[in-house]
Write a protein that holds these residues in place. Structure first.
Motif, short mmCIF file in Angstrom:
data_model
loop_
_atom_site.label_atom_id
_atom_site.label_comp_id
_atom_site.label_asym_id
_atom_site.label_seq_id
_atom_site.Cartn_x
_atom_site.Cartn_y
_atom_site.Cartn_z
N UNK A 119 9.40 1.33 -7.64
CA UNK A 119 9.27 1.16 -6.36
C UNK A 119 8.01 0.19 -5.88
N UNK A 120 7.00 0.24 -6.66
CA UNK A 120 5.88 -0.43 -6.48
C UNK A 120 6.19 -1.85 -6.56
N UNK A 121 7.07 -2.36 -7.48
CA UNK A 121 7.37 -3.44 -7.89
C UNK A 121 8.42 -3.92 -6.65
N UNK A 122 9.23 -3.26 -5.99
CA UNK A 122 9.89 -3.77 -4.93
C UNK A 122 8.92 -3.84 -3.71
N UNK A 123 7.75 -3.28 -3.63
CA UNK A 123 6.97 -3.09 -2.51
C UNK A 123 6.27 -4.67 -2.74
N UNK A 124 5.86 -5.17 -4.14
CA UNK A 124 5.17 -6.30 -4.20
C UNK A 124 6.06 -7.51 -3.79
N UNK A 125 7.37 -7.35 -4.34
CA UNK A 125 8.14 -8.35 -3.82
C UNK A 125 8.23 -8.81 -2.34
N UNK B 110 0.81 -1.27 -0.16
CA UNK B 110 -0.09 -0.08 -0.06
C UNK B 110 0.88 1.23 0.03
N UNK B 111 1.90 1.46 1.03
CA UNK B 111 2.62 2.51 0.81
C UNK B 111 3.63 2.73 -0.29
N UNK B 112 4.12 1.52 -0.59
CA UNK B 112 5.06 1.67 -1.79
C UNK B 112 4.00 2.10 -3.03
N UNK B 113 3.09 1.60 -3.34
CA UNK B 113 2.13 2.17 -4.31
C UNK B 113 1.95 3.51 -4.38
N UNK B 114 1.56 4.01 -2.90
CA UNK B 114 1.18 5.59 -2.78
C UNK B 114 2.40 6.27 -3.26
N UNK B 115 3.64 5.75 -2.56
CA UNK B 115 4.90 6.54 -3.06
C UNK B 115 5.06 6.73 -4.74
N UNK B 116 4.79 5.48 -5.22
CA UNK B 116 4.82 5.50 -6.76
C UNK B 116 3.86 6.26 -7.37
N UNK B 117 2.66 6.31 -6.93
CA UNK B 117 1.56 7.13 -7.50
C UNK B 117 1.88 8.56 -7.22
N UNK B 118 2.53 9.10 -6.18
CA UNK B 118 2.82 10.51 -5.83
C UNK B 118 4.04 10.70 -6.83
N UNK B 119 4.86 9.85 -7.06
CA UNK B 119 6.20 10.38 -7.95
C UNK B 119 5.70 10.27 -9.60
#
Length: 591
Positions: free
Chosen positions: A101-107, A56-65
């Motif tokens: 970043x979202x991919x790293x979060x998924x891993x 969730x947080x990883x995707x939020x950061x990616x979305x903001x970027x």
């Protein structure tokens, strides 16, 4: 349409989250036996919550970027629409880096779920496993973050056009105006350097052998590149920098003359002391040069045949010269005058081929956009302009075309003869004479004013080239960079509309991809949960509280035999006294 689609995505994600969180299966409460130690429950629930937070947080950061990249690109395109291709490429690279970043979060999420380092501490037996438990958890941890980031991306793309409009409308802010002002100063300095090089050329010519062949060879080495429009299209031509060179005696009689790259026959030579015999019938360069000392150079004003508006619209362009002359001396004194006539187009290209708000060079600027550059001499006459009918010139008899004034504006406009002297435009555009006065005083600057319901910006800078003919502070003249804010914004909004249309196409594609990904991921969740469920059933010890018919028959026979044997036999020993181990499974109701 696209705003509604974004709302639907948000509502769907929120509804799914409420449904999952309200279900006991959300945290697998029924998957952990009540008798297990508390630490096992903490590890199980903690891993699931950590996985959800990671993605969730990883995707939020990616979305903001991604949103910041889109906003920055929109502002950049608004400032420089011509560089849209390069900017969009850079934006896409930035978005790709943000999505990593979202991919790293998924891993990390997958590691917490399927390769938990505390896996051995998890319960070995699961009571009441259900298909929907794993499926819902998978949906909660993967699908909902995916929907959230998709919504952020969709929202950013939907606002791409709006952001670009905002960026373009505010493109001519203080920083942009300062950049235009600096560019005007750079162009003025380049023109001054160019004129100094030409001044050196004629001084070098004075040491050459006084022969037609020597002068011709020298002129052949002096060329410049010019983009010109022909019937075959736009082509780059290498043209002679000097269209004419001549050597006269002490009385002004031409001894040697090179014109258009050819040596002029002796019978065609004239006496240059009479202005009527010169190329443009009014040139007095011989008289001016004869009064100079050795090493001094006379530089004329721009001289050429005038091009009216009708001729300009038919494709004709202004072609004039700046003539340079210097006296020659020997031991006995003055021996004659040497001249070079420079093609003025080599000077005009410094302003004709630029647009103030763009970095790239163009073939011809379009004055109708209000975004162009021009060059003014020290008298206030325009000598370079996108519309050549504003450039000072001569009639065929050598008479100067009069400049437009308040009294003659309508008459000259009807004739298509609109020579501009900015010092005489007070009744037409009051701000330009003020700019001309400041520039003539050697002061660079920028002026913003309203004219005919348009906001105009003019950045100006003096050309720092000084001679006896172009004294300080005015020098050679000045460079003006003009921008019509309203017209610039209209053009920028057209570009932003194109970006908005592209964004809508992207948004449609993303929505289709997201829904397709949801279907695929949910299918994966179902298949995964079934596999896990089968694995659990396979390795779970079989226990039953309701024996089958065969089992009950076996129990009854054992019960009957038990009543006829010693008590110890029932505990695993035979009646003969031999110790034969016998394993007897006692069902719960018989223990």
């Amino acid at each position: 349409m696209y705003r509604n689609a974004t709302k639907v995505l948000f509502m769907f994600a929120a509804t799914a989250a409420v449904w999952l969180l309200s279900s006991p299966a959300a945290f697998a409460a029924d998957a952990i036996p009540a008798g297990d130690p508390l630490i096992k429950v903490i590890f199980a629930v903690g891993a699931m919550i950590g996985a959800g937070l990671a993605i969730g947080l990883g995707c939020i950061g990616a979305g903001a970027g991604i949103g910041n990249a889109a906003a920055g690109a929109s502002e950049a395109v608004g400032r420089n629409p011509a560089a849209q291709g390069k900017i969009m490429m850079t934006m896409m690279v930035g978005m790709a880096m943000a999505e990593s970043i979202a991919i790293y979060s998924l891993v990390i999420t997958l590691i917490l779920i399927f390769a938990n380092p505390y896996k051995e501490k998890m319960p070995e037996s699961i009571k009441g496993s259900r298909l929907l438990t794993v499926a819902r958890l998978f949906f909660l941890l993967v699908i909902i973050p995916l929907l959230l980031i998709a919504s952020l991306i969709a929202f950013s793309i939907f606002n791409l056009g709006g952001l670009s409009k905002t960026g373009t409308t505010a493109a001519l802010d203080q920083k942009a105006q300062q950049e235009i002002r600096v560019r005007a100063a750079d162009v003025a300095q380049n023109i001054a350097d160019f004129l100094r090089e030409r001044q050196k050329d004629i001084l070098i010519t004075t040491i050459l052998p006084a022969s037609a062949q020597a002068y011709k060879q020298f002129l052949d080495t002096k060329t410049y590149d010019l983009w010109v429009k022909k019937d075959t299209g736009v082509v780059k031509e290498q043209l002679p920098l000097y269209v004419e060179a001549s050597l006269t005696d002490t009385n002004g009689n031409e001894i040697i003359k090179i014109k258009d790259g050819k040596i002029v026959p002796r019978e065609e030579l004239v006496n240059a002391s009479d202005p009527a015999n010169t190329t443009y019938k009014i040139e007095d360069y011989f008289t001016k040069a004869r009064e100079l000392n050795k090493g001094e150079v006379y530089i004329s004003q721009v001289t050429g045949w005038y091009v009216n508006k009708a001729e300009f619209e038919q494709g004709k362009r202004f072609e004039g010269i700046i003539r340079m002359a210097t006296p020659l001396f020997d031991k006995q004194g003055f021996t004659g005058v040497l001249t070079l006539a420079m093609d003025v187009r080599a000077l005009a290209k410094y302003t004709d081929n630029i647009i103030p708000t763009e970095a790239e060079y163009v073939l011809e600027a379009d004055s109708s956009t209000g975004n162009y550059a021009y060059l003014v001499d020290n008298r206030g006459y325009v000598i370079s302009h996108p519309d050549d009918y504003h450039v000072v010139g001569l009639y065929k008899d050598g008479t100067p075309v009069p400049p437009v004034t308040t009294a003659t504006y309508e008459e000259m406009k009807m004739k298509g003869e609109e020579v501009l002297n900015l010092n005489q435009l007070g009744g037409i555009d009051p701000a330009l004479p003020e700019v001309a006065r400041e520039a003539a005083a050697g002061k660079p600057g920028i002026k913003t004013y309203r004219f005919e319901n348009h906001t105009k910006i003019v950045a100006f800078a003096p050309v720092p080239f000084y001679t006896a003919d172009y004294p300080k502070p005015a020098g050679f003249g000045w460079v003006g960079l003009a921008v019509d804010v309203e017209k610039f914004n209209e053009q920028a909004k057209i570009e932003s509309s194109k970006i908005e249309k592209e964004g809508q196409v992207w948004l449609t594609t993303i929505i289709l991809i997201i829904f397709g990904a949801m279907v695929i991921l949910f299918s994966i969740a179902v298949i995964l949960s079934r596999g896990i469920n089968r694995s659990i059933v396979r390795f779970r010890p079989r226990r039953s509280t309701r024996p089958s018919t065969m089992m009950r028959t076996r129990q009854n026979s054992l019960l009957a035999a038990d009543t006829k044997r010693p008590r110890r036999c029932r505990r695993g020993l035979s009646h003969s006294g031999d110790t034969i181990p016998v394993t007897v499974y006692l069902f719960p109701e018989f223990r």
